[in-house]
Write a protein that holds these residues in place. Sequence first.
Motif, PDB file in Angstrom:
ATOM      1  N   LEU A   7      -6.238  24.338  83.043  1.00  0.00           N
ATOM      2  CA  LEU A   7      -5.871  25.744  82.957  1.00  0.00           C
ATOM      3  C   LEU A   7      -6.668  26.368  81.816  1.00  0.00           C
ATOM      4  CD1 LEU A   7      -4.194  28.211  83.790  1.00  0.00           C
ATOM      5  CD2 LEU A   7      -2.422  27.428  82.198  1.00  0.00           C
ATOM      6  N   LEU A   8      -7.484  27.352  82.150  1.00  0.00           N
ATOM      7  CA  LEU A   8      -8.262  28.098  81.166  1.00  0.00           C
ATOM      8  C   LEU A   8      -7.605  29.463  81.000  1.00  0.00           C
ATOM      9  CD1 LEU A   8     -10.768  28.598  79.364  1.00  0.00           C
ATOM     10  CD2 LEU A   8     -11.994  29.279  81.442  1.00  0.00           C
ATOM     11  N   VAL A   9      -7.138  29.750  79.796  1.00  0.00           N
ATOM     12  CA  VAL A   9      -6.499  31.034  79.512  1.00  0.00           C
ATOM     13  C   VAL A   9      -7.480  31.813  78.651  1.00  0.00           C
ATOM     14  CG1 VAL A   9      -4.427  32.203  78.670  1.00  0.00           C
ATOM     15  CG2 VAL A   9      -4.265  29.843  79.523  1.00  0.00           C
ATOM     16  N   GLU A  10      -8.195  32.747  79.287  1.00  0.00           N
ATOM     17  CA  GLU A  10      -9.313  33.433  78.644  1.00  0.00           C
ATOM     18  C   GLU A  10      -9.470  34.827  79.240  1.00  0.00           C
ATOM     19  OE1 GLU A  10     -11.780  34.653  76.445  1.00  0.00           O
ATOM     20  OE2 GLU A  10     -11.864  32.481  76.101  1.00  0.00           O
ATOM     21  N   ASP A  11      -9.442  35.851  78.391  1.00  0.00           N
ATOM     22  CA  ASP A  11      -9.569  37.229  78.876  1.00  0.00           C
ATOM     23  C   ASP A  11     -10.998  37.755  78.841  1.00  0.00           C
ATOM     24  OD1 ASP A  11      -9.360  37.223  76.004  1.00  0.00           O
ATOM     25  OD2 ASP A  11      -9.150  39.397  76.099  1.00  0.00           O
ATOM     26  N   ASN A  12     -11.891  37.089  78.110  1.00  0.00           N
ATOM     27  CA  ASN A  12     -13.264  37.554  77.985  1.00  0.00           C
ATOM     28  C   ASN A  12     -14.102  36.949  79.108  1.00  0.00           C
ATOM     29  OD1 ASN A  12     -16.137  37.272  77.122  1.00  0.00           O
ATOM     30  ND2 ASN A  12     -15.409  38.389  75.331  1.00  0.00           N
ATOM     31  N   ALA A  13     -14.649  37.802  79.978  1.00  0.00           N
ATOM     32  CA  ALA A  13     -15.399  37.327  81.142  1.00  0.00           C
ATOM     33  C   ALA A  13     -16.629  36.507  80.738  1.00  0.00           C
ATOM     34  CB  ALA A  13     -15.812  38.512  82.015  1.00  0.00           C
ATOM     35  N   ASN A  30     -13.001  18.932  87.961  1.00  0.00           N
ATOM     36  CA  ASN A  30     -11.594  19.291  88.161  1.00  0.00           C
ATOM     37  C   ASN A  30     -11.500  20.747  88.570  1.00  0.00           C
ATOM     38  OD1 ASN A  30     -11.906  17.165  86.061  1.00  0.00           O
ATOM     39  ND2 ASN A  30      -9.696  17.066  86.255  1.00  0.00           N
ATOM     40  N   GLU A  31     -10.453  21.060  89.313  1.00  0.00           N
ATOM     41  CA  GLU A  31     -10.195  22.467  89.628  1.00  0.00           C
ATOM     42  C   GLU A  31      -9.861  23.187  88.330  1.00  0.00           C
ATOM     43  OE1 GLU A  31      -6.957  25.303  91.936  1.00  0.00           O
ATOM     44  OE2 GLU A  31      -6.882  23.141  92.263  1.00  0.00           O
ATOM     45  N   ILE A  32     -10.459  24.362  88.143  1.00  0.00           N
ATOM     46  CA  ILE A  32     -10.199  25.180  86.966  1.00  0.00           C
ATOM     47  C   ILE A  32      -9.410  26.398  87.433  1.00  0.00           C
ATOM     48  CG2 ILE A  32     -11.182  26.371  84.970  1.00  0.00           C
ATOM     49  CD1 ILE A  32     -12.127  23.439  85.239  1.00  0.00           C
ATOM     50  N   VAL A  33      -8.216  26.556  86.897  1.00  0.00           N
ATOM     51  CA  VAL A  33      -7.423  27.748  87.162  1.00  0.00           C
ATOM     52  C   VAL A  33      -7.608  28.656  85.949  1.00  0.00           C
ATOM     53  CG1 VAL A  33      -5.099  28.690  87.486  1.00  0.00           C
ATOM     54  CG2 VAL A  33      -5.750  26.539  88.594  1.00  0.00           C
ATOM     55  N   VAL A  34      -8.001  29.895  86.189  1.00  0.00           N
ATOM     56  CA  VAL A  34      -8.224  30.842  85.101  1.00  0.00           C
ATOM     57  C   VAL A  34      -7.139  31.902  85.131  1.00  0.00           C
ATOM     58  CG1 VAL A  34      -9.821  32.507  84.082  1.00  0.00           C
ATOM     59  CG2 VAL A  34     -10.717  30.475  85.224  1.00  0.00           C
ATOM     60  N   THR A  35      -6.486  32.079  83.997  1.00  0.00           N
ATOM     61  CA  THR A  35      -5.564  33.199  83.834  1.00  0.00           C
ATOM     62  C   THR A  35      -6.121  34.052  82.706  1.00  0.00           C
ATOM     63  OG1 THR A  35      -4.122  31.922  82.359  1.00  0.00           O
ATOM     64  CG2 THR A  35      -3.562  31.922  84.702  1.00  0.00           C
ATOM     65  N   ARG A  36      -5.939  35.368  82.797  1.00  0.00           N
ATOM     66  CA  ARG A  36      -6.646  36.269  81.892  1.00  0.00           C
ATOM     67  C   ARG A  36      -5.774  36.957  80.847  1.00  0.00           C
ATOM     68  NH1 ARG A  36      -9.238  35.831  86.612  1.00  0.00           N
ATOM     69  NH2 ARG A  36     -11.415  35.244  86.429  1.00  0.00           N
ATOM     70  N   ASP A  37      -4.501  36.587  80.796  1.00  0.00           N
ATOM     71  CA  ASP A  37      -3.634  37.078  79.720  1.00  0.00           C
ATOM     72  C   ASP A  37      -2.468  36.117  79.568  1.00  0.00           C
ATOM     73  OD1 ASP A  37      -1.232  38.028  81.297  1.00  0.00           O
ATOM     74  OD2 ASP A  37      -2.668  39.479  82.081  1.00  0.00           O
ATOM     75  N   GLY A  38      -1.719  36.279  78.481  1.00  0.00           N
ATOM     76  CA  GLY A  38      -0.634  35.358  78.192  1.00  0.00           C
ATOM     77  C   GLY A  38       0.475  35.368  79.216  1.00  0.00           C
ATOM     78  N   VAL A  39       0.791  36.525  79.749  1.00  0.00           N
ATOM     79  CA  VAL A  39       1.861  36.628  80.752  1.00  0.00           C
ATOM     80  C   VAL A  39       1.458  35.888  82.027  1.00  0.00           C
ATOM     81  CG1 VAL A  39       3.148  38.234  82.220  1.00  0.00           C
ATOM     82  CG2 VAL A  39       2.793  38.779  79.805  1.00  0.00           C
ATOM     83  N   GLU A  40       0.210  36.078  82.458  1.00  0.00           N
ATOM     84  CA  GLU A  40      -0.272  35.397  83.665  1.00  0.00           C
ATOM     85  C   GLU A  40      -0.275  33.877  83.462  1.00  0.00           C
ATOM     86  OE1 GLU A  40      -4.038  35.262  86.793  1.00  0.00           O
ATOM     87  OE2 GLU A  40      -4.230  36.464  84.967  1.00  0.00           O
ATOM     88  N   THR A  58       3.796  20.335  89.306  1.00  0.00           N
ATOM     89  CA  THR A  58       2.409  19.928  89.114  1.00  0.00           C
ATOM     90  C   THR A  58       1.819  20.777  88.009  1.00  0.00           C
ATOM     91  OG1 THR A  58       2.244  19.406  91.467  1.00  0.00           O
ATOM     92  CG2 THR A  58       0.179  19.637  90.258  1.00  0.00           C
ATOM     93  N   GLN A  59       1.604  20.156  86.870  1.00  0.00           N
ATOM     94  CA  GLN A  59       1.102  20.886  85.708  1.00  0.00           C
ATOM     95  C   GLN A  59      -0.328  20.473  85.398  1.00  0.00           C
ATOM     96  OE1 GLN A  59       2.405  23.419  84.618  1.00  0.00           O
ATOM     97  NE2 GLN A  59       4.618  23.311  84.510  1.00  0.00           N
ATOM     98  N   PRO A  60      -1.057  21.323  84.671  1.00  0.00           N
ATOM     99  CA  PRO A  60      -2.448  20.993  84.345  1.00  0.00           C
ATOM    100  C   PRO A  60      -2.548  19.785  83.410  1.00  0.00           C
ATOM    101  CG  PRO A  60      -1.778  23.057  83.291  1.00  0.00           C
ATOM    102  CD  PRO A  60      -0.645  22.624  84.162  1.00  0.00           C
ATOM    103  N   ALA A  61      -3.702  19.115  83.476  1.00  0.00           N
ATOM    104  CA  ALA A  61      -3.969  17.983  82.585  1.00  0.00           C
ATOM    105  C   ALA A  61      -4.143  18.471  81.161  1.00  0.00           C
ATOM    106  CB  ALA A  61      -5.216  17.239  83.038  1.00  0.00           C
ATOM    107  N   VAL A  62      -4.696  19.671  81.029  1.00  0.00           N
ATOM    108  CA  VAL A  62      -4.928  20.261  79.714  1.00  0.00           C
ATOM    109  C   VAL A  62      -4.995  21.777  79.864  1.00  0.00           C
ATOM    110  CG1 VAL A  62      -7.460  20.077  79.836  1.00  0.00           C
ATOM    111  CG2 VAL A  62      -6.331  20.109  77.593  1.00  0.00           C
TER     112      VAL A  62
END
Length: 151
Positions: A7-13, A30-40, A58-62
């Motif tokens: 899980l990548l939590v990053e708002d800067n494109a 690995n599959e990368i799930v990107v969320t762009r803010d804390g709520v997401e 099913t939670q992310p490895a990191v």
Amino acid sequence: MKQPVILLVEDNADDEALTMRALKKNNITNEIVVTRDGVEALDYLFATGTYAGRDAGTQPAVILLDLKLPKLDGFEVLRKLRADRRTRLLPVVILTSSKEQQDIASGYGLGANSYVRKPVDFQHFVEAVRQLGLYWLVLNENPASESGGGP
């Protein structure tokens, strides 16, 4: 067997693209799930909001967590993760451009597993991501998910 998600939590494109490129360059498939803010990010992790249909078991490895996020900053995301039994043991790597000592202390104080400053130079960043991937996806042993009881 399916590889665990990152899980990548990053708002800067630009930082997102850089991280994705560095992961790919290091053959981290690995599959990368990107969320762009804390709520997401929290919606993803707790299977709420737009992620309501997701299997929360099913939670992310990191989790690669930026600190400066819209809606809810990285510190608050970390605080909420560590307060809930379902997510308190998930590995969280703060991946940020901040080198403020207070941010480092706060991150570890809230339960971050690691604090990595984003290098400005791409080659250094690629190497940092390679080491993160090697450690968190290959070497590190994650505890089994906790169950029962409340937060």
